[in-house]
Design a protein around this motif. Structure first.
Motif, short mmCIF file in Angstrom:
data_model
loop_
_atom_site.label_atom_id
_atom_site.label_comp_id
_atom_site.label_asym_id
_atom_site.label_seq_id
_atom_site.Cartn_x
_atom_site.Cartn_y
_atom_site.Cartn_z
N THR A 1 9.13 50.10 40.26
CA THR A 1 10.43 50.21 40.93
C THR A 1 11.43 49.21 40.34
OG1 THR A 1 9.73 48.65 42.65
CG2 THR A 1 9.41 51.02 43.08
N ARG B 1 19.52 48.10 54.62
CA ARG B 1 18.36 48.88 55.04
C ARG B 1 18.67 50.35 55.30
NH1 ARG B 1 14.55 44.98 58.83
NH2 ARG B 1 14.60 43.17 57.45
N ASN B 2 19.94 50.68 55.49
CA ASN B 2 20.30 52.08 55.76
C ASN B 2 20.93 52.74 54.55
OD1 ASN B 2 22.64 50.59 55.74
ND2 ASN B 2 23.55 51.60 57.52
N ALA C 1 17.78 51.88 49.66
CA ALA C 1 16.70 51.51 50.58
C ALA C 1 15.80 52.70 50.87
CB ALA C 1 17.28 50.94 51.87
N ARG C 2 16.41 53.88 51.06
CA ARG C 2 15.59 55.07 51.33
C ARG C 2 14.70 55.40 50.13
NH1 ARG C 2 20.59 56.71 53.71
NH2 ARG C 2 21.13 58.08 51.97
N THR D 1 11.88 52.75 50.10
CA THR D 1 10.95 53.02 51.19
C THR D 1 10.05 54.20 50.83
OG1 THR D 1 12.52 52.19 52.82
CG2 THR D 1 10.75 53.60 53.63
N LEU E 1 7.74 50.66 49.65
CA LEU E 1 8.15 49.27 49.81
C LEU E 1 8.68 49.02 51.22
CD1 LEU E 1 8.04 49.53 46.67
CD2 LEU E 1 9.91 47.89 46.58
N THR E 2 8.49 47.80 51.70
CA THR E 2 9.04 47.37 52.98
C THR E 2 10.38 46.67 52.72
OG1 THR E 2 7.93 45.23 52.87
CG2 THR E 2 6.72 47.06 53.92
N PRO E 3 11.24 46.54 53.75
CA PRO E 3 12.54 45.90 53.54
C PRO E 3 12.46 44.52 52.91
CG PRO E 3 12.54 47.04 55.64
CD PRO E 3 11.14 47.16 55.10
N TYR F 1 12.58 44.70 49.12
CA TYR F 1 13.68 45.37 48.42
C TYR F 1 14.25 44.49 47.31
CZ TYR F 1 14.01 48.84 52.24
OH TYR F 1 13.77 49.83 53.14
#
Length: 888
Positions: free
Chosen positions: A640, A687-688, A692-693, A696, A700-702, A705
């Motif tokens: 990533t 996160r939104n 982020a999507r 995820t 991956l978790t926040p 990131y």
């Protein structure tokens, strides 16, 4: 046979093998009147003149600068080297790796994709303020940096082995521009038996900091830098050169930060965009190289291409102080004097001719700040309280927040670590001594230490919820402060050293306490950040600090102790000590003379030699990294961080004729001063957000990131991060948001999602913008991202120089309204569909027709400024051109 070999002669008869091009042997009176910065361009043209990339006519054009500066004359420039930092360096190395794949696919030799021009890459932008206010913050942040970025660092280490002529400076060494100033700068090259001036371009807009040492350099886009690394000259229009004369002596209480913020505002008013600024005058002897470098660093903030301080005796003293060998100093001085590039600023007879001369009396400079949203908006410290309160009232703008009168004195209570506190408009929640602008300057860093010492002794302190930090620009200042006995006082004031690198200034400020964020959000408060940086654009420092002020390191500490920017230091105390005594800033402020005396005593050559002797091999975390040894990079499909970009997937050797853009939708309708931070943010990933999507979806978790800056090696993240700044103002919406209207459906969507829909239906898009589009950092993803979103052209009133170059490099057309015209004067709403007629025969700066589906039409200038840029456009971008060239 080169055209000017008759100018070659030995510099010293005792060493006949060491030669140089003696420009004085031209016998041309025009040379003696050229600005010193233009003399550097001339020497490069003469030395590289091969009648192919550089021609004799180019040399004549530079010699005739007095005339040609006004004629939009294009000349090539081959800088001596290139410098990169990791945020921009990773995508450059990714591009090089992908170009090797493409050349091999087209039947060429991938080894040809290799730096020809020396390149240095300093890893300095990856460290974040995860930990602060503790003695082990530095160690913890550096460990976290390697945990987060191991994959990126392994990739860069592969690049250092796979490519010749590329040096990597490991993390923890310092900020790129300070390492450049103290270690990498040659001032004069001694290469292959030839002496010539050091010069460079860099993939960071503040590359200009090196101009303070008499090394001509400026920032370019990463794409353009890659071409230079591959041996291509920069094609540039000969600039006007503004002579900036300094006279007088600064007041004893004035810092170099105050001087640079004053100059920044002054030169913005003068108007120097796209020009060189060259400093001269008797006032220069009052300024150390660190002071000069601070002024040169802020060059992008006043809009010039370069801010040049010719080499003088102060420069040589600095080179000696930073540990350069005496033998090098001897040939530097002898060479520069031989070609009339060594200055005595007290000798007015050496003053060259300039396009224009402006003057500043240093005695008129007063302590100041800049903000709350732009670096050029200077505010005197004595006016700070009144100015901030005016900003609260004013309509939303660069100097306004539009807070209703009844809410301007709101105070919100919150609990932090079991104690209750209050916060209000103007409360300082971030205070950071950070960025190359000031941490290269011993006097202001020592000043911060002394102010901390006196604050501790006076028993005034910083509120515990404020996020405070000190990030040094190199590893030399820390021991200097330690030996002087004042380092511990920074820690006592909570300003523990948290890292060596660019941190808060790039948005790596770390999180604010949850209770602070809740109070700011609940009260819709204009919380403040104070930093000793060079950028304070909206959304850059932290999403919850709407007001951010650039100040000296001393004032960072002062405002942190005061707890608010709504203070008049002359009339109001910083605080009250345990005895009930009011402590004013004047009681603890150190003087300029006092600090310079300490600097002479404690900042010594031995420290620089010790630090830089181990800079490339002294980091055990770096040494232990395992990197592949393959000629072609073995891409990991699961990564990533590092991903082969799609730029060259469908590239063929054949050129296709340029096509008109037909029935394009407007993806975004933007205003003035849209920065590269708005276009391609470097900070945290919301996160939104689409990015982020995507992450995820990859498991991956926040907390994993990381930042956009750290993920610039992954085009899937960066495309989704394009126009993802939460402070983006799109005229299609009535709010700040990274969103737009998808016109076929009428839906409001994230910018990436709307662009994807247009691409899926085969609809081209464009962007409308105002003045200074793309100002800010030299961020190549601010051009690559729009390219991947399917944006074919930008239509703006004016462009920042580097960003326009980046758009050209990606094949995105920079269109400019005719003088006096704009979207407003033409009645454009952005809801129209646009057809841009691209003729078969193209010329630099030609005017093209823009037709609307409403039946209206107008003309715009296609900002391909040179024939070389048109060549890049015909190839679909500069990298496509280089691949075709190498493959064939």
């Amino acid at each position: 046979m080169r055209s000017y070999n008759h100018l070659i002669e030995p510099l010293d008869p005792a060493y006949p093998e060491k030669k140089f091009f003696n420009l004085c042997k031209l016998g041309d009176a025009r040379y003696d009147h050229l600005p010193f910065s233009v003399r550097v361009l001339l020497e490069s043209a003469i030395r590289n003149c091969d009648e192919f990339l550089v021609k004799k006519q180019d040399v004549e054009n530079i010699l005739n600068w007095k005339v040609t500066q006004h004629e939009n004359v294009e000349v090539p420039f081959k800088p001596a080297r290139v410098i990169l930092q990791d945020f921009t360096g990773v995508p450059a190395v990714v591009d090089f790796a992908a170009m090797r794949d493409a050349v091999k696919r087209l039947g060429g030799d991938p080894k040809k994709i290799n730096p020809i021009c020396p390149a240095d890459l300093v890893i300095d932008h990856s460290i974040q303020v995860d930990y602060n206010r503790s003695p082990d913050s530095l160690k913890k942040n550096q460990e976290m940096e390697f945990v987060r970025n191991q994959e990126r660092f392994e990739f860069l280490k592969w690049g250092s082995k796979a490519f010749c002529n590329m040096k990597i400076i490991p993390p923890g060494s310092g900020i790129i521009h300070q390492v450049n100033l103290e270690y990498l700068a040659r001032v004069v090259f001694d290469q292959d038996g030839c002496y010539y001036p050091d010069s460079l371009v860099g993939t960071d807009s503040h590359t200009t900091m090196i101009d303070g040492l008499g090394v001509l350099g400026w920032g370019v886009g990463g794409i353009e830098a890659e071409a230079v690394m591959l041996g291509q000259p920069i094609s540039m229009v000969l600039p006007e050169v503004i002579g900036y004369k300094l006279v007088g002596n600064p007041d004893d209480l004035v810092t170099s930060t105050d001087i640079v913020l004053t100059i920044t505002k002054h030169l913005r008013q003068v108007g120097v965009v796209g020009k060189f600024v060259e400093f001269f005058g008797p006032g220069l002897v009052q300024l150390s190289i660190a002071d000069r470098a601070t002024i040169a660093n802020m060059c992008p903030e006043y809009g010039a291409t370069a801010a040049f301080f010719p080499v003088d005796n102060v420069s040589l003293q600095y080179l000696q102080q930073t540990g350069r060998e005496q033998e090098k100093l001897n040939f530097i001085e002898k060479y520069l004097k031989a070609i009339k590039m060594f200055r005595d600023f007290s000798d007015a007879s050496q003053d060259p001719e300039f396009s224009q001369v402006v003057e500043l009396d240093l005695s008129t400079v007063v302590p100041c700040c800049s903000g709350p949203k732009r670096p050029q908006d200077k505010v005197s410290v004595c006016d700070m309280k009144k100015d901030f309160e005016c900003c609260l009232c004013a309509k939303t703008s660069f100097k306004g927040f539009q807070i209703s009168p009844e809410k301007q004195n709101d105070r919100l209570k919150f609990t932090y670590e079991g104690n209750e506190f209050e916060i209000s408009h103007g409360s300082v929640v971030i205070a950071a001594i950070t960025s190359c602008t000031n941490t290269s300057n011993p006097s202001v860093m020592l000043g911060a230490g002394y102010l901390s010492q006196r604050a501790v002794q006076a028993s005034v302190s910083v509120r515990p919820f404020c996020r405070v930090s000190t990030s040094f620009g190199d590893s030399v200042m820390a021991p200097s402060l330690q030996i002087s006995g004042i380092n511990s006082y920074l820690a006592f004031s909570s300003f523990d050293v948290v890292g060596y690198g660019c941190m808060t200034c790039i948005g790596n400020s770390g999180p604010l306490p949850d209770s602070v964020v809740e109070a700011i959000t609940k009260g819709d408060l204009v919380a403040a950040g104070v930093l000793s940086g060079n950028r304070n654009f909206e959304g850059r420092v932290h999403p919850n600090t709407r007001a951010n002020y650039l100040v000296s390191p001393q004032l960072v500490i002062a405002y942190a102790i005061a707890g608010t920017v709504r203070i008049d230091f002359e009339k109001e105390p910083l605080g009250v000590n345990s005895d009930g005594k009011q402590i004013f800033l004047r009681d603890i402020w150190p003087t300029r003379d006092e600090l310079q005396a300490v600097e002479r005593q404690y900042v010594i050559p031995a420290m620089f030699k010790e630090v830089y002797a181990k800079i490339e091999k002294g980091n055990e975390n770096w040494n232990s990294l395992n990197a592949p040894n393959d000629e072609l990079y073995p891409w990991d499909q699961k990564s990533t961080y590092i991903k082969s970009p799609p730029f060259f997937d469908n590239l063929t050797l054949d050129l296709l004729p340029p096509k008109s853009i037909v029935d394009a939708y407007v993806l975004l309708n933007l205003g003035d001063s849209v920065t590269t931070d708005h276009i391609s943010p470097a900070g945290n990933i919301a996160r939104n957000s689409p990015a982020a999507r995507y992450l995820t979806g990859r498991g991956l978790t926040p907390r994993e990131y990381n930042s956009y800056g750290s993920r610039r090696g992954n085009d899937a993240v960066m495309a989704r991060g394009t126009f993802a700044n939460i402070r983006l103002v799109n005229k299609f919406l009535n709010k700040q948001a990274p969103q737009t209207i998808h016109f076929p459906s009428g839906e409001t969507l994230d910018v990436f999602d709307a662009a994807e829909r247009y691409i899926q239906k085969g609809h081209p898009t464009i962007v409308l913008a105002g003045k200074e589009y793309g100002c800010g950092s030299s961020r190549d993803w601010a051009a690559k991202g729009p390219f991947l979103l399917g944006i074919k052209a930008i239509l703006a009133e004016s462009y920042e120089r580097i960003h326009r170059s980046n758009l050209v490099g990606m094949g995105v057309i920079p269109l400019e309204y005719l003088p006096g015209e704009s979207a407003s004067t033409l009645g454009l709403t952005g809801k129209e569909r646009y057809t841009i007629i691209i003729p078969e025969i193209l010329k630099p700066r030609m005017t093209v027709e823009v037709e609307l589906n409403t039946g209206k039409s107008f003309e715009a200038v296609m900002r391909f400024d040179t024939d070389v840029e048109l060549t890049y456009f015909r190839n679909g971008g500069i990298l496509n051109y280089m691949i075709r060239k190498m493959a064939s």
